[in-house]
Design an enzyme around this catalytic site. Sequence first.
Site, PDB file in Angstrom:
ATOM      1  CG  ASN A 149      -1.723   1.203   1.432  1.00  0.00           C
ATOM      2  OD1 ASN A 149      -1.804   2.039   0.530  1.00  0.00           O
ATOM      3  ND2 ASN A 149      -2.346   1.330   2.605  1.00  0.00           N
ATOM      4  N   GLY A 206       2.202   2.056  11.005  1.00  0.00           N
ATOM      5  CA  GLY A 206       3.208   3.116  10.899  1.00  0.00           C
ATOM      6  C   GLY A 206       3.881   3.481  12.209  1.00  0.00           C
TER       7      GLY A 206
HETATM    8  P1  PGA Z   1       2.592   0.271   7.726  1.00  0.00           P
HETATM    9  O1  PGA Z   1       1.129   0.491   7.076  1.00  0.00           O
HETATM   10  O2  PGA Z   1       3.126  -1.018   7.160  1.00  0.00           O
HETATM   11  O3  PGA Z   1       3.381   1.467   7.288  1.00  0.00           O
HETATM   12  O4  PGA Z   1       2.393   0.194   9.185  1.00  0.00           O
HETATM   13  C1  PGA Z   1       0.255  -0.578   6.917  1.00  0.00           C
HETATM   14  C2  PGA Z   1      -1.037  -0.111   6.334  1.00  0.00           C
HETATM   15  O5  PGA Z   1      -1.452   1.023   6.609  1.00  0.00           O
HETATM   16  O6  PGA Z   1      -1.697  -0.853   5.598  1.00  0.00           O
END
Ligand code: PGA
Length: 259
Positions: free
Chosen positions: A10, A175
Amino acid sequence: MLKKPLIVGNWKMELSHKASVELAQSIRKLIHQVEVKSDVVVCPSYVSLPHVSEVFANTSTIGVGAQNVHWEEKGTWTGEVSVAQIRPFVKWCIVGHSEQRALSGETDEQVFLKMNLLITHGITPIVCIGETKKERDDGGAIEKIMRQTEILLLHMERSHLMRLVVAYEPIWAIGTGSMPDPDDVAEVLLSIRKAVTMKYDEDIADRLRILYGGSVAADNVAKYISGPGADGVLVGGASTHPKEFLDIVENIQKAWDGN
Ligand code: PGA
Protein backbone atom coordinates in the site's frame (compact mmCIF):
# COMPACT_ATOMS: atom_id res chain seq x y z
CA MET A 1 -7.32 -24.50 -5.59
CA LEU A 2 -4.30 -24.49 -3.31
CA LYS A 3 -3.97 -21.39 -1.18
CA LYS A 4 -0.86 -19.29 -1.64
CA PRO A 5 0.35 -16.24 0.27
CA LEU A 6 -0.80 -12.77 -0.69
CA ILE A 7 1.47 -9.76 -0.23
CA VAL A 8 -0.07 -6.34 -0.81
CA GLY A 9 1.95 -3.12 -0.91
CA ASN A 10 0.00 0.00 0.00
CA TRP A 11 1.94 3.00 -1.30
CA LYS A 12 -0.54 5.42 0.32
CA MET A 13 0.13 9.07 -0.71
CA GLU A 14 3.88 8.75 -0.14
CA LEU A 15 5.19 9.11 -3.70
CA SER A 16 5.01 11.49 -6.61
CA HIS A 17 3.62 10.09 -9.85
CA LYS A 18 7.16 9.88 -11.26
CA ALA A 19 8.45 8.08 -8.15
CA SER A 20 5.52 5.64 -8.31
CA VAL A 21 6.33 4.65 -11.88
CA GLU A 22 10.04 4.33 -11.00
CA LEU A 23 9.20 2.16 -8.00
CA ALA A 24 7.06 -0.08 -10.21
CA GLN A 25 9.92 -0.36 -12.71
CA SER A 26 12.40 -1.27 -9.94
CA ILE A 27 10.11 -3.95 -8.57
CA ARG A 28 9.59 -5.32 -12.05
CA LYS A 29 13.33 -5.53 -12.57
CA LEU A 30 14.12 -7.10 -9.17
CA ILE A 31 11.25 -9.57 -9.10
CA HIS A 32 13.16 -11.87 -11.46
CA GLN A 33 15.59 -12.59 -8.61
CA VAL A 34 12.78 -14.15 -6.59
CA GLU A 35 10.91 -17.33 -7.38
CA VAL A 36 7.47 -15.87 -6.83
CA LYS A 37 5.09 -18.44 -5.40
CA SER A 38 2.68 -15.84 -3.99
CA ASP A 39 0.21 -13.30 -5.25
CA VAL A 40 1.99 -9.95 -5.08
CA VAL A 41 -0.01 -6.74 -5.47
CA VAL A 42 0.94 -3.07 -5.41
CA CYS A 43 -1.52 -0.25 -4.73
CA PRO A 44 -0.44 3.17 -6.00
CA SER A 45 -2.55 6.34 -5.86
CA TYR A 46 -5.41 6.67 -8.35
CA VAL A 47 -3.47 9.00 -10.67
CA SER A 48 -0.65 6.49 -11.13
CA LEU A 49 -2.85 3.44 -11.71
CA PRO A 50 -2.80 3.56 -15.55
CA HIS A 51 0.99 3.92 -15.73
CA VAL A 52 1.81 1.43 -13.01
CA SER A 53 -0.53 -1.14 -14.51
CA GLU A 54 1.23 -0.59 -17.84
CA VAL A 55 4.61 -1.34 -16.21
CA PHE A 56 3.26 -4.71 -15.06
CA ALA A 57 1.16 -5.37 -18.18
CA ASN A 58 3.27 -8.28 -19.43
CA THR A 59 4.09 -9.90 -16.10
CA SER A 60 1.88 -12.42 -14.41
CA THR A 61 3.73 -12.08 -11.09
CA ILE A 62 2.55 -8.64 -9.95
CA GLY A 63 -1.02 -7.41 -9.73
CA VAL A 64 -2.21 -3.85 -9.30
CA GLY A 65 -4.81 -2.57 -6.86
CA ALA A 66 -6.47 0.72 -5.94
CA GLN A 67 -6.43 2.16 -2.42
CA ASN A 68 -10.14 2.98 -2.33
CA VAL A 69 -13.30 3.33 -4.44
CA HIS A 70 -16.69 4.98 -4.04
CA TRP A 71 -19.64 2.82 -2.96
CA GLU A 72 -21.96 4.06 -5.72
CA GLU A 73 -21.64 3.15 -9.40
CA LYS A 74 -21.71 6.80 -10.51
CA GLY A 75 -23.17 10.14 -9.57
CA THR A 76 -22.62 13.70 -8.45
CA TRP A 77 -19.69 12.95 -6.17
CA THR A 78 -17.06 15.62 -6.76
CA GLY A 79 -13.54 14.34 -6.19
CA GLU A 80 -14.55 10.68 -5.89
CA VAL A 81 -13.55 7.73 -8.11
CA SER A 82 -15.89 4.98 -9.27
CA VAL A 83 -15.45 1.27 -9.76
CA ALA A 84 -15.85 1.63 -13.54
CA GLN A 85 -13.03 4.17 -13.56
CA ILE A 86 -10.54 1.88 -11.80
CA ARG A 87 -11.65 -1.36 -13.46
CA PRO A 88 -9.44 -1.16 -16.58
CA PHE A 89 -6.34 -0.96 -14.37
CA VAL A 90 -6.89 -3.13 -11.30
CA LYS A 91 -7.82 -6.61 -10.13
CA TRP A 92 -7.68 -5.66 -6.45
CA CYS A 93 -8.86 -2.77 -4.25
CA ILE A 94 -8.28 -1.88 -0.60
CA VAL A 95 -11.39 -0.70 1.23
CA GLY A 96 -12.03 0.37 4.80
CA HIS A 97 -8.44 1.32 5.57
CA SER A 98 -8.34 2.92 9.01
CA GLU A 99 -6.76 6.08 7.57
CA GLN A 100 -9.70 6.43 5.16
CA ARG A 101 -12.22 5.64 7.90
CA ALA A 102 -10.65 8.36 10.09
CA LEU A 103 -10.35 10.86 7.25
CA SER A 104 -13.78 10.59 5.71
CA GLY A 105 -15.80 9.08 8.53
CA GLU A 106 -16.32 5.95 6.42
CA THR A 107 -18.62 3.50 8.19
CA ASP A 108 -18.69 -0.31 8.23
CA GLU A 109 -21.90 -0.11 6.19
CA GLN A 110 -20.19 1.94 3.47
CA VAL A 111 -17.28 -0.50 3.49
CA PHE A 112 -19.80 -3.31 3.03
CA LEU A 113 -21.33 -1.53 0.00
CA LYS A 114 -17.90 -0.94 -1.55
CA MET A 115 -16.96 -4.57 -1.02
CA ASN A 116 -20.11 -5.85 -2.75
CA LEU A 117 -19.75 -3.42 -5.62
CA LEU A 118 -16.15 -4.51 -6.22
CA ILE A 119 -17.05 -8.20 -6.18
CA THR A 120 -19.88 -7.57 -8.64
CA HIS A 121 -17.38 -5.90 -10.95
CA GLY A 122 -14.85 -8.72 -10.71
CA ILE A 123 -12.37 -6.86 -8.49
CA THR A 124 -11.11 -8.51 -5.30
CA PRO A 125 -11.74 -6.32 -2.25
CA ILE A 126 -9.11 -6.24 0.49
CA VAL A 127 -11.22 -5.17 3.45
CA CYS A 128 -9.38 -3.69 6.43
CA ILE A 129 -10.62 -4.16 9.96
CA GLY A 130 -8.92 -3.59 13.29
CA GLU A 131 -9.09 -2.15 16.77
CA THR A 132 -7.71 1.02 18.35
CA LYS A 133 -5.15 0.92 21.15
CA LYS A 134 -7.85 1.79 23.68
CA GLU A 135 -10.09 -1.04 22.47
CA ARG A 136 -7.14 -3.46 22.76
CA ASP A 137 -6.18 -2.20 26.25
CA ASP A 138 -9.80 -2.36 27.44
CA GLY A 139 -10.04 -6.00 26.33
CA GLY A 140 -12.52 -5.13 23.56
CA ALA A 141 -10.42 -6.04 20.52
CA ILE A 142 -12.10 -9.35 19.66
CA GLU A 143 -15.56 -7.84 20.20
CA LYS A 144 -14.79 -5.00 17.77
CA ILE A 145 -13.39 -7.39 15.15
CA MET A 146 -16.41 -9.67 15.49
CA ARG A 147 -18.76 -6.71 15.01
CA GLN A 148 -16.90 -5.66 11.87
CA THR A 149 -16.82 -9.25 10.58
CA GLU A 150 -20.56 -9.65 11.19
CA ILE A 151 -21.31 -6.58 9.05
CA LEU A 152 -19.06 -7.88 6.28
CA LEU A 153 -20.81 -11.23 6.27
CA LEU A 154 -24.30 -9.74 6.31
CA HIS A 155 -26.11 -10.84 3.13
CA MET A 156 -22.81 -12.15 1.75
CA GLU A 157 -23.25 -14.98 -0.74
CA ARG A 158 -20.98 -17.98 -0.25
CA SER A 159 -19.56 -17.60 -3.76
CA HIS A 160 -18.69 -13.97 -3.02
CA LEU A 161 -16.81 -14.97 0.10
CA MET A 162 -14.27 -16.76 -2.06
CA ARG A 163 -13.45 -13.42 -3.72
CA LEU A 164 -12.90 -11.59 -0.47
CA VAL A 165 -9.65 -10.79 1.35
CA VAL A 166 -9.75 -9.56 4.95
CA ALA A 167 -6.82 -7.54 6.30
CA TYR A 168 -6.56 -7.43 10.07
CA GLU A 169 -4.71 -4.24 10.94
CA PRO A 170 -4.56 -3.17 14.58
CA ILE A 171 -4.82 0.59 14.09
CA TRP A 172 -2.18 1.25 16.73
CA ALA A 173 0.35 -0.88 14.86
CA ILE A 174 0.09 1.08 11.59
CA GLY A 175 3.21 3.12 10.90
CA THR A 176 4.28 3.01 14.55
CA GLY A 177 6.77 0.14 14.70
CA SER A 178 4.82 -1.13 17.70
CA MET A 179 3.53 -4.59 16.84
CA PRO A 180 1.09 -7.03 18.42
CA ASP A 181 2.03 -10.37 19.90
CA PRO A 182 1.74 -12.98 17.11
CA ASP A 183 -0.44 -15.08 19.47
CA ASP A 184 -2.90 -12.18 19.75
CA VAL A 185 -2.99 -11.89 15.97
CA ALA A 186 -3.55 -15.65 15.68
CA GLU A 187 -6.45 -15.36 18.16
CA VAL A 188 -8.11 -12.64 16.08
CA LEU A 189 -7.67 -14.58 12.84
CA LEU A 190 -9.09 -17.70 14.45
CA SER A 191 -12.13 -15.75 15.67
CA ILE A 192 -12.77 -14.44 12.15
CA ARG A 193 -12.55 -17.98 10.73
CA LYS A 194 -14.87 -19.26 13.48
CA ALA A 195 -17.45 -16.59 12.60
CA VAL A 196 -17.26 -17.64 8.94
CA THR A 197 -17.58 -21.33 9.90
CA MET A 198 -20.67 -20.56 11.98
CA LYS A 199 -22.39 -18.71 9.15
CA TYR A 200 -21.17 -20.86 6.23
CA ASP A 201 -18.86 -23.83 6.78
CA GLU A 202 -15.32 -24.79 7.68
CA ASP A 203 -14.21 -25.30 4.10
CA ILE A 204 -14.94 -21.73 3.09
CA ALA A 205 -13.52 -20.41 6.38
CA ASP A 206 -10.23 -22.18 5.64
CA ARG A 207 -10.16 -20.83 2.13
CA LEU A 208 -10.75 -17.21 3.16
CA ARG A 209 -7.55 -15.22 2.86
CA ILE A 210 -6.78 -13.16 5.95
CA LEU A 211 -3.81 -10.81 6.01
CA TYR A 212 -1.96 -9.12 8.85
CA GLY A 213 -1.01 -5.44 8.49
CA GLY A 214 0.82 -2.90 10.65
CA SER A 215 4.58 -2.07 10.67
CA VAL A 216 5.46 -5.15 8.63
CA ALA A 217 9.13 -5.39 7.60
CA ALA A 218 11.33 -8.13 6.16
CA ASP A 219 12.80 -8.97 9.57
CA ASN A 220 9.51 -9.30 11.48
CA VAL A 221 7.12 -10.81 8.96
CA ALA A 222 7.85 -14.52 9.45
CA LYS A 223 6.35 -14.71 12.95
CA TYR A 224 2.96 -13.55 11.67
CA ILE A 225 2.88 -16.20 8.97
CA SER A 226 4.21 -19.22 10.86
CA GLY A 227 1.94 -21.54 12.81
CA PRO A 228 -1.75 -20.61 12.72
CA GLY A 229 -0.78 -17.26 11.26
CA ALA A 230 -1.94 -15.03 8.45
CA ASP A 231 -2.17 -15.86 4.75
CA GLY A 232 -0.09 -12.84 3.87
CA VAL A 233 0.43 -9.19 4.71
CA LEU A 234 -0.66 -5.68 3.88
CA VAL A 235 2.49 -3.57 3.90
CA GLY A 236 2.63 0.22 4.02
CA GLY A 237 5.96 2.02 4.48
CA ALA A 238 8.21 -0.96 3.71
CA SER A 239 6.47 -1.56 0.38
CA THR A 240 7.88 1.66 -1.08
CA HIS A 241 11.44 0.25 -0.84
CA PRO A 242 11.76 -2.32 -3.64
CA LYS A 243 14.50 -4.47 -2.07
CA GLU A 244 12.74 -4.54 1.33
CA PHE A 245 9.42 -5.37 -0.33
CA LEU A 246 10.89 -8.30 -2.21
CA ASP A 247 12.69 -9.50 0.94
CA ILE A 248 9.25 -9.54 2.58
CA VAL A 249 7.95 -11.68 -0.30
CA GLU A 250 10.87 -14.11 0.09
CA ASN A 251 10.63 -14.33 3.88
CA ILE A 252 6.90 -14.95 3.74
CA GLN A 253 7.39 -17.74 1.23
CA LYS A 254 10.04 -19.35 3.45
CA ALA A 255 7.76 -19.14 6.51
CA TRP A 256 4.84 -20.46 4.43
CA ASP A 257 6.82 -23.45 3.15
CA GLY A 258 7.91 -24.19 6.71
CA ASN A 259 4.29 -24.40 7.94
P1 PGA B 1 2.59 0.27 7.73
O1 PGA B 1 1.13 0.49 7.08
O2 PGA B 1 3.13 -1.02 7.16
O3 PGA B 1 3.38 1.47 7.29
O4 PGA B 1 2.39 0.19 9.19
C1 PGA B 1 0.25 -0.58 6.92
C2 PGA B 1 -1.04 -0.11 6.33
O5 PGA B 1 -1.45 1.02 6.61
O6 PGA B 1 -1.70 -0.85 5.60
